[in-house]
Scaffold this active site. Structure first.
Site: not given
Length: 468
Positions: A165, A286-287, A412
């Site tokens: 971290h 918000s979401t 990907d």
């Protein structure tokens, strides 16, 4: 629920930066890096499904390209190939790279059921642990990242990354994986020369963009010394005991989130009347806020216990765009996040208006951050470490790992988008994992790790609360 996950290590090697420099260098830690430097590492798994994947194809084609593209990526992310060190004559740790440094890469093979591990259903938390590489740390030296690539014959493979971290926050680690995936995908195009990164994926390690005129970095170093009672780079052990935990993934669709929003507004209007209607447009629903409010309430109810027991609610905020001057948003690699937290009691969550209560509190907190009212950074770590000690006394900590902003399913490597991305380290911290839904529908994936009995209660609460 249980499934065998016998993992056999095939090799452990070191991948060095491609055509790496013969010059050693060091990189200082900013105040945001020193804030996190003893924190447990973040562990992620990226699962890629390839049916009929044979060991021969994996070892002859996939693995060599993964290693080569990793080497190319490390050339741009050179500090990740180094180590965090703390010489006796140095007041604080720093990152050091020498030409012989590289990233440890473990190659393994697993007999586990790939479909079970990548599903949303409940399974033992320990099933993921053999797929995660160990980050080597000692008192005076710590690796930056470690990688494990595991083959599931005839099913697919997964990439596990453990990151220290002190060098990477969530945005930075996700950018590293995206860069690696981009270069690996380019290798399949038979280019005449080695591929290069897109401009937005070229990292910046310029530490001068972080200003610290009052020396808060050393305040944090001293905080850690007082907390651990030792001058060491060893990361903290598990925050919670998790040997009997289970994991599952829950999804909130766009429609679910709208339903939660409507319920919150209905309760606030009923409780506050015209005042709520007047201020309704000012709420930051918000979401992110609605997801946390709903999931955290379910977690508190699932735990049970006394109504007056302590609760800590927190999340990290990205400061890149909030500092003056702002830090380059897309390509700064390092830590530029800080936690924001509030204390409460269980009763605030378990009453009928619990979701609305928490949504309003989280909304207020985010609005404070947006207004530039950043918490007093100098004492943030000392206050957080004090709160962490209370967890051993039964205080429930509700935190977040990951974000819906990172698009982890966009990585990907050439063999398709990930089938599943998991943050394994949530079962070491008790946080929930957030990610944008894989199907790009605007929903949210929520990873949860709990004791088995608590998971059964949580699952029931989560589903029932969304019914009409």
């Amino acid at each position: 629920m249980a499934s065998s996950n016998a993992v056999k290590i095939q090799e452990v090697t070191q991948v060095t930066p491609f055509s790496h420099s013969t010059t050693e260098f060091s990189l200082p830690l900013t105040l945001y890096d020193t804030f996190w430097f003893n924190f447990p590492p973040v562990e992620r798994l990226y699962f890629y499904q390839i049916t009929d994947l044979t060991p021969h194809f994996f070892n002859s084609f996939i693995l060599p390209d993964l290693k080569h593209s990793l080497s190319l990526t490390l050339l741009q992310y050179l500090p990740l190939a180094g180590n965090l060190i703390w010489p006796t004559d140095a007041p604080k740790p720093y990152i050091y790279y020498s030409p012989n440094d590289g990233v440890p890469v473990t190659v393994a093979e697993s007999t586990a059921d790939f479909n079970s591990l990548t599903g949303n259903g409940v399974h033992e938390a320990v099933e993921f642990h053999p797929l995660i590489p160990q980050l080597v740390t000692s008192d005076d030296k710590a690796a930056m990242i470690a990688i494990q690539i595991t083959l599931f014959p005839n099913q697919g493979f997964c990439i596990g990354i453990t990151s220290h971290h002190a060098i990477l926050d969530g945005r930075s680690s996700t950018m590293f994986i995206k860069s690696w995936a981009y270069l690996c995908k380019q290798l399949g195009k038979d280019l005449e020369e080695e591929p290069s990164l897109l401009p937005e994926l070229i990292p910046s390690f310029d530490r001068t963009v972080i200003k610290d005129p009052t020396g808060i970095d050393m305040e944090y170093v001293n905080n850690w010394f007082a907390y651990t009672n030792t001058r060491s780079l060893k990361v903290l052990p598990n925050v919670v005991s998790n040997t009997d935990w289970v994991r599952a993934t829950f999804e909130l669709t766009r429609e679910d989130i709208q339903k939660i929003r409507n319920q919150v507004l209905l309760i606030l209007n009923k409780d506050n009347g015209k005042e709520a209607e007047k201020q309704q447009h000012q709420l930051h629903l918000s979401t992110f806020v609605l997801t946390l409010a709903y999931v955290f309430v379910c977690l508190v109810k699932a735990r049970g216990g006394e109504d007056n027991r302590g609760i800590i609610v927190g999340f990290t905020a990205d400061y890149r765009s909030r500092l003056d001057p702002p830090v380059p948003l897309l390509n700064y690699v390092g830590n530029c996040v800080m936690p924001h937290f509030r204390t409460a009691i269980a009763r605030d969550f378990t009453e009928e208006n619990g979701v609305a209560f928490l949504a309003e509190k989280l909304s207020d907190l985010i609005k404070e951050i947006e207004r530039g009212e950043l918490e007093g950074r100098q004492d943030t770590l000392s206050r957080m470490l004090t709160l962490m000690k209370t967890m051993s006394e039964g205080v429930q900590c509700l935190g977040v790992s990951g974000s819906t902003q990172f698009d982890v399913y966009g990585s990907d490597f050439r063999w398709g988008r990930p089938r599943k991305v998991e943050i394994v380290s949530i079962d070491r911290s008790g946080a929930i994992a957030l990610a944008k839904s894989r199907d790009k529908s605007g929903g949210v994936e929520v990873g949860v790790a709990l004791k088995k009995q608590e998971m059964e209660v949580f699952s029931s609460l989560f589903v029932d609360g969304l019914k009409d």
